[in-house]
Scaffold this active site. Structure first.
Site, PDB file in Angstrom:
ATOM      1  N   ILE A  17       0.819  -1.211   0.000  1.00 25.27           N
ATOM      2  CA  ILE A  17       0.000   0.000   0.000  1.00 25.27           C
ATOM      3  C   ILE A  17       0.855   1.264   0.000  1.00 25.27           C
ATOM      4  O   ILE A  17       0.335   2.379  -0.004  1.00 25.27           O
ATOM      5  CB  ILE A  17      -0.984   0.031   1.192  1.00 25.27           C
ATOM      6  CG1 ILE A  17      -0.257  -0.122   2.529  1.00 25.27           C
ATOM      7  CG2 ILE A  17      -2.040  -1.054   1.030  1.00 25.27           C
ATOM      8  CD1 ILE A  17      -1.166  -0.028   3.748  1.00 25.27           C
ATOM      9  N   GLY A  18       2.170   1.097  -0.033  1.00 17.84           N
ATOM     10  CA  GLY A  18       3.054   2.254  -0.110  1.00 17.84           C
ATOM     11  C   GLY A  18       4.494   1.806  -0.127  1.00 17.84           C
ATOM     12  O   GLY A  18       4.810   0.678   0.260  1.00 17.84           O
ATOM     13  N   GLY A  20       8.799   3.449   0.115  1.00 22.82           N
ATOM     14  CA  GLY A  20       9.735   4.559   0.198  1.00 22.82           C
ATOM     15  C   GLY A  20      11.121   4.077  -0.167  1.00 22.82           C
ATOM     16  O   GLY A  20      11.290   3.002  -0.737  1.00 22.82           O
ATOM     17  N   THR A  21      12.127   4.863   0.198  1.00 28.61           N
ATOM     18  CA  THR A  21      13.495   4.534  -0.175  1.00 28.61           C
ATOM     19  C   THR A  21      13.978   3.265   0.506  1.00 28.61           C
ATOM     20  O   THR A  21      14.661   2.446  -0.099  1.00 28.61           O
ATOM     21  CB  THR A  21      14.438   5.698   0.212  1.00 28.61           C
ATOM     22  OG1 THR A  21      13.896   6.911  -0.304  1.00 28.61           O
ATOM     23  CG2 THR A  21      15.821   5.499  -0.372  1.00 28.61           C
ATOM     24  N   LYS A  24       8.882  -0.929   2.357  1.00 30.82           N
ATOM     25  CA  LYS A  24       7.569  -1.060   1.742  1.00 30.82           C
ATOM     26  C   LYS A  24       6.545  -1.196   2.856  1.00 30.82           C
ATOM     27  O   LYS A  24       6.838  -1.713   3.932  1.00 30.82           O
ATOM     28  CB  LYS A  24       7.515  -2.298   0.838  1.00 30.82           C
ATOM     29  CG  LYS A  24       8.231  -2.122  -0.485  1.00 30.82           C
ATOM     30  CD  LYS A  24       7.950  -3.292  -1.424  1.00 30.82           C
ATOM     31  CE  LYS A  24       8.607  -3.065  -2.778  1.00 30.82           C
ATOM     32  NZ  LYS A  24       8.322  -4.164  -3.723  1.00 30.82           N
ATOM     33  N   VAL A  25       5.335  -0.714   2.597  1.00 32.41           N
ATOM     34  CA  VAL A  25       4.251  -0.848   3.574  1.00 32.41           C
ATOM     35  C   VAL A  25       3.208  -1.789   2.993  1.00 32.41           C
ATOM     36  O   VAL A  25       2.729  -1.585   1.871  1.00 32.41           O
ATOM     37  CB  VAL A  25       3.624   0.515   3.913  1.00 32.41           C
ATOM     38  CG1 VAL A  25       2.540   0.346   4.975  1.00 32.41           C
ATOM     39  CG2 VAL A  25       4.693   1.492   4.398  1.00 32.41           C
ATOM     40  N   LYS A  40       5.093  -2.148   7.972  1.00 33.02           N
ATOM     41  CA  LYS A  40       6.242  -1.534   7.315  1.00 33.02           C
ATOM     42  C   LYS A  40       7.380  -2.539   7.312  1.00 33.02           C
ATOM     43  O   LYS A  40       7.809  -3.009   8.376  1.00 33.02           O
ATOM     44  CB  LYS A  40       6.638  -0.254   8.059  1.00 33.02           C
ATOM     45  CG  LYS A  40       7.611   0.641   7.314  1.00 33.02           C
ATOM     46  CD  LYS A  40       7.758   1.981   8.063  1.00 33.02           C
ATOM     47  CE  LYS A  40       8.613   2.967   7.285  1.00 33.02           C
ATOM     48  NZ  LYS A  40       8.692   4.269   7.986  1.00 33.02           N
ATOM     49  N   ASP A 134       9.229  17.290   9.525  1.00 32.79           N
ATOM     50  CA  ASP A 134       8.797  17.064   8.138  1.00 32.79           C
ATOM     51  C   ASP A 134       7.269  17.091   8.062  1.00 32.79           C
ATOM     52  O   ASP A 134       6.656  16.246   7.414  1.00 32.79           O
ATOM     53  CB  ASP A 134       9.342  15.735   7.610  1.00 32.79           C
ATOM     54  CG  ASP A 134       9.243  15.628   6.083  1.00 32.79           C
ATOM     55  OD1 ASP A 134       9.174  16.691   5.416  1.00 32.79           O
ATOM     56  OD2 ASP A 134       9.217  14.503   5.557  1.00 32.79           O
TER      57      ASP A 134
END
Length: 441
Positions: A17-18, A20-21, A24-25, A40, A134
């Protein structure tokens, strides 16, 4: 077809579902309680190679420390021999950014409610000595009832004892306080307050207060706090935003001042929550003694086709038992996690996507009914990447899950709309759908 199930300890693992660097999620379900969670997944070798162990450990510890109703909850941390699994609250309402894209801007009352919850969450972090660094709409999620949840503490900081100023320049440029850009040390609380002010402006205006095509011009505007409020802002909102977007951190309004502001006070109901005793034993077990306490990880697959989506994922995707949400693409086009449905065979879907991607001058990587498309972002300042995966949701009915892997969110929305228009011949709309042929996703 591949009827796949994968488990990690007591969790049944589903779609991505997502990403990043470094992680993964995945969607996952606790088989003991039936609760949906976000998992995650981090690869240990990648963390070690990039010397990220301390940063990841800090992020996890911070998320356990800052327990609050308006902050995404971290349930537990697990580890296998090769991976680390962070089990998080699954937030079903999507990103606040999606809501802004969908509506253009929110009503003043909705803005106020979101901002009140944001300030409550940030104040709680600061009370624990945690500075997010952030804060931006992409890191603000909404639950099913529209309540705000702060996420992504990857850049958070806890100053060392006796040290009041932070020195690392980080965050997203449009939301960063001027003193953070100055490389002279800054107060984390004041910097977070500035970011909250930019978020409030974006909620009310539907666009950024500071936006330029090149970084030097952007930094000049931020340093001078050069912005103007639209005519529809109320005088109370304007006054508060100007107090927050003060380029001098010493005279900038603080959180307690924001909470006392008349505009902020309207319909304000401070959330009541009890402090919880935080146990970091699982974090220490994963990072300090990784030879013990491994969780079992199992995959059961039959080769030959895409993964089958289980009923729990179907229900989560369709917002309850209303399956129309799976097919009505108008509900999805603004999201960074988007999808469409096809009755074409899985290999035909894959070949069509590959052909369209190549026509868009994107590099294609395809394997096991998963595709990654890569190119250069429109602003030519970095990589643009999209990940797609085909799932079987019923016999001869497939769902294509599409998500942004790298690049700008606005650019992704444009890409997805363009992609769907080029794949119109394979996208299926069920009988009675309100979509017309001319509509794109």
């Amino acid at each position: 077809m591949m009827k796949g199930t994968r488990t990690v300890g007591k969790y049944e693992v589903g779609r991505t579902i997502g990403e990043g660097t470094f992680a993964k999620v995945k969607f996952a379900r606790n088989r003991e309680t039936g609760e949906s969670v976000a998992m995650k997944v981090l690869v240990k070798s990648a963390i070690l190679k990039r010397k990220m162990v301390d940063q990841i450990k800090r992020e996890i510890s911070i998320m356990k420390i800052v327990r609050h109703p308006n902050i995404v909850r971290l349930h537990e941390v697990l580890a296998s021999r090769t991976k680390i699994y962070i089990i998080l609250e699954f937030v079903t309402g999507g990103e606040l950014l999606d809501k802004i894209f969908r509506q253009g801007r929110l009503s003043e009352n909705d803005c106020r409610r979101c901002f009140q919850q944001l300030i409550d969450a940030v104040a709680h972090c600061h009370s624990k000595g945690v500075y997010h660094r952030d804060l931006k709409p992409e890191n603000l999620l909404l639950d099913l009832y529209g309540n705000l949840k702060v996420s992504d503490f990857g850049l958070s900081a806890m100053p060392q004892q006796g040290v009041e100023l932070l020195h690392t320049t980080c965050g997203t440029p449009n939301y960063v306080a001027p003193e953070v850009l100055g490389h002279k040390g800054y107060n984390g609380a004041a910097a977070d307050v500035w970011s909250c002010g930019v978020i409030l402006f974006v909620l009310m205006a539907g666009y950024l207060p500071f936006e330029e095509t090149n970084l030097p011009s952007l930094y000049n505007k931020i340093n001078a706090a050069e912005f103007s409020c639209p005519v529809w802002f109320s005088s109370g909102a304007k006054s508060l935003i100007h107090k927050i977007l003060d380029p001098n951190p010493r005279t900038r309004i603080q959180i307690e001042g924001i909470r006392k502001d008349p505009w902020f006070q309207k319909n304000y109901l401070p959330i009541k929550h009890r402090e919880e005793e935080v146990n970091l034993d699982d974090v220490c077990a994963v990072f300090d003694d990784i030879e013990e306490g491994y969780v079992a990880e199992q995959s059961k697959n039959k080769e030959g086709g895409p993964l089958a989506m289980n009923a729990f994922e179907m229900i989560t995707l369709s917002r309850g038992l209303n399956l129309a949400a799976l097919f009505d693409r108008r509900q999805d086009y603004v999201k960074q996690q988007t999808r469409f449905v096809s009755r074409q065979p899985a290999n035909v879907i894959i070949s069509n996507i590959e052909a369209v991607a190549e026509s868009m001058s994107l590099k294609v990587h395809s394997r096991n009914y998963k595709i990654r498309l890569e190119g250069i972002s429109a602003g030519k300042v970095g990589q643009f990447a999209v990940a797609l995966e085909v799932f079987e949701v019923a016999p001869s009915l497939f769902m294509v899950d599409v998500r942004k892997a790298a690049g700008d969110a606005v650019e992704y929305h444009k890409f997805y709309k363009n992609l769907c228009s080029k794949l119109e011949n394979i996208i299926w709309k069920p009988e009675g759908s309100t979509l017309h042929r001319t509509e794109t996703c």
